[in-house]
Scaffold this motif. Structure first.
Motif, PDB file in Angstrom:
ATOM      1  N   VAL A 214       0.830  -1.204   0.000  1.00  0.00           N
ATOM      2  CA  VAL A 214       0.000   0.000   0.000  1.00  0.00           C
ATOM      3  C   VAL A 214       0.865   1.254   0.000  1.00  0.00           C
ATOM      4  O   VAL A 214       0.651   2.191  -0.766  1.00  0.00           O
ATOM      5  CB  VAL A 214      -0.960  -0.019   1.208  1.00  0.00           C
ATOM      6  CG1 VAL A 214      -1.762   1.273   1.262  1.00  0.00           C
ATOM      7  CG2 VAL A 214      -1.887  -1.230   1.142  1.00  0.00           C
TER       8      VAL A 214
ATOM      9  N   ALA B 113       2.586   1.615  -3.329  1.00  0.00           N
ATOM     10  CA  ALA B 113       1.677   2.099  -4.359  1.00  0.00           C
ATOM     11  C   ALA B 113       1.584   3.621  -4.327  1.00  0.00           C
ATOM     12  O   ALA B 113       1.536   4.285  -5.376  1.00  0.00           O
ATOM     13  CB  ALA B 113       0.290   1.469  -4.179  1.00  0.00           C
TER      14      ALA B 113
ATOM     15  N   ARG C  25      -6.192   2.022  -9.810  1.00  0.00           N
ATOM     16  CA  ARG C  25      -5.438   1.696  -8.596  1.00  0.00           C
ATOM     17  C   ARG C  25      -6.279   0.789  -7.708  1.00  0.00           C
ATOM     18  O   ARG C  25      -7.410   1.125  -7.362  1.00  0.00           O
ATOM     19  CB  ARG C  25      -5.059   2.977  -7.852  1.00  0.00           C
ATOM     20  CG  ARG C  25      -4.247   2.773  -6.581  1.00  0.00           C
ATOM     21  CD  ARG C  25      -3.767   4.106  -6.057  1.00  0.00           C
ATOM     22  NE  ARG C  25      -3.047   3.996  -4.795  1.00  0.00           N
ATOM     23  CZ  ARG C  25      -2.449   5.011  -4.183  1.00  0.00           C
ATOM     24  NH1 ARG C  25      -2.481   6.217  -4.729  1.00  0.00           N
ATOM     25  NH2 ARG C  25      -1.823   4.837  -3.039  1.00  0.00           N
TER      26      ARG C  25
ATOM     27  N   GLU D   2      -6.000  -1.668  -4.167  1.00  0.00           N
ATOM     28  CA  GLU D   2      -5.217  -2.017  -2.978  1.00  0.00           C
ATOM     29  C   GLU D   2      -5.978  -3.055  -2.156  1.00  0.00           C
ATOM     30  O   GLU D   2      -7.173  -2.896  -1.908  1.00  0.00           O
ATOM     31  CB  GLU D   2      -4.934  -0.779  -2.128  1.00  0.00           C
ATOM     32  CG  GLU D   2      -4.099   0.284  -2.834  1.00  0.00           C
ATOM     33  CD  GLU D   2      -3.901   1.518  -1.986  1.00  0.00           C
ATOM     34  OE1 GLU D   2      -4.495   1.564  -0.879  1.00  0.00           O
ATOM     35  OE2 GLU D   2      -3.177   2.436  -2.406  1.00  0.00           O
TER      36      GLU D   2
ATOM     37  N   ALA E  45      -1.153  -4.721  -4.152  1.00  0.00           N
ATOM     38  CA  ALA E  45      -1.644  -3.512  -4.807  1.00  0.00           C
ATOM     39  C   ALA E  45      -1.330  -3.609  -6.298  1.00  0.00           C
ATOM     40  O   ALA E  45      -0.353  -4.248  -6.700  1.00  0.00           O
ATOM     41  CB  ALA E  45      -1.007  -2.252  -4.219  1.00  0.00           C
TER      42      ALA E  45
END
Length: 305
Positions: free
Chosen positions: A90, A93, A110, A112, A123
């Motif tokens: 996380v 990312a 995106r 996660e 992610a």
């Protein structure tokens, strides 16, 4: 001279005169080689635009110093995928998104997934990176962790882009002509026909423009999918002595009891519903049986004599 002989000699004299004129013209052309030829029909003479185009093609084929400027830029669509093992997907990312935004790109997607007892955190990002910054950004992404795989694909769409551009230019010129005709139309029939054709051409032009814009966006911004994962946790070792076996057996028993309790909780409403249905059916059967017992039977009457 006899008129008959004069008519017979006229063709021969005309031919001799034509030959003399041709010979005189050839001698003049040889003596003045630097002067342009006279009498070439306008249909045969090359137009100035065609001469310039032939000269440009000749220069490009000749390979002089300025020929490279005539070669069009290549349009290449680059797509790729990068898998990186990191400690915290996380947080990594977020770092990857910052890197792309600093380079002038953007994040199109995106996803996660936080870590749980049964699932490792991960992610995934779909990044749009400027084509001229692709190598630099990928090198920066490598520094986020341990790279496990990298794949890049390039597709040349130069011809497709040129075709779309040419069709857009042709349709744009056609739309302009139709608009001019629409402004000069005098009858209702012509107005309707021109407006219908103009609507069709304009719709085609808008569709091609959207295709061109999408193609240009794919060329200017490379698409890279980044997968961020963590190292898999090793499973618990098997028991190797008596007490560890007892602990493992007790854990298995409690897990089984817990699973059995969950199953019983799921089945309990169904069991109660079945008991209620069985009780109602039993009551109906008992009432029907008692009703049959209370119904008197009439004696049969003997027939009279």
């Amino acid at each position: 001279m006899n008129p008959v002989h004069a008519r017979r000699l006229a063709p021969a004299m005309a031919a001799a005169t034509l030959i003399a004129l041709l010979l005189a013209g050839c001698s003049m052309g040889a003596g003045e080689s630097t002067s342009p030829s006279v009498g070439i029909p306008a249909e045969v003479a090359p137009a100035p635009g065609e001469a310039a185009q032939d000269q440009a093609v000749e220069d490009a084929a000749g390979g002089d110093a300025g020929s490279e400027s005539l070669v069009p830029d290549r349009s290449v669509i680059t797509t790729g995928r990068v898998s990186i093992t990191v400690d915290d997907p996380v947080a990594s990312a977020e770092d990857a998104a910052d890197l792309v935004e600093q380079s002038g790109g953007r994040v199109d997607s995106r996803t996660e997934t936080p870590g749980t007892d049964t699932q490792q955190p991960s992610a995934q990002l779909v990044l749009r990176i400027p084509s001229d910054e692709l190598d630099r950004v990928v090198d920066q992404l490598r520094e986020l962790g341990t790279v496990t795989s990298v794949s890049m694909n390039a597709s040349d769409v130069t011809q497709q882009r040129q075709d779309v551009e040419a069709r857009i230019d042709a349709l744009g010129a056609s739309v302009d002509r139709l608009q001019q005709l629409l402004s000069t139309a005098t009858s209702i029939t012509d107005l309707i026909a021109i407006e219908s054709e103009l609507t069709t051409r304009q719709a085609e032009l808008d569709s091609l423009t959207q295709q061109r814009d999408l193609l240009v966006d794919q060329v200017d911004f490379s698409t890279v999918t980044v997968d961020l994962v963590t190292e898999a946790v090793a499973p618990d070792p098997r028991p190797d002595d008596f007490w560890s076996g007892v602990v493992a057996g007790w854990a298995a028993l409690t897990a089984f009891a817990s699973s059995l309790g969950v199953a019983f909780g799921v089945m309990l409403p169904w069991i109660l519903a079945l008991l209620v249905i069985a009780a109602i059916a039993a009551v109906i059967i008992v009432l029907a049986t008692r009703g049959r017992r209370r119904t008197p039977t009439l004696p049969e009457q003997e027939p009279r004599a």
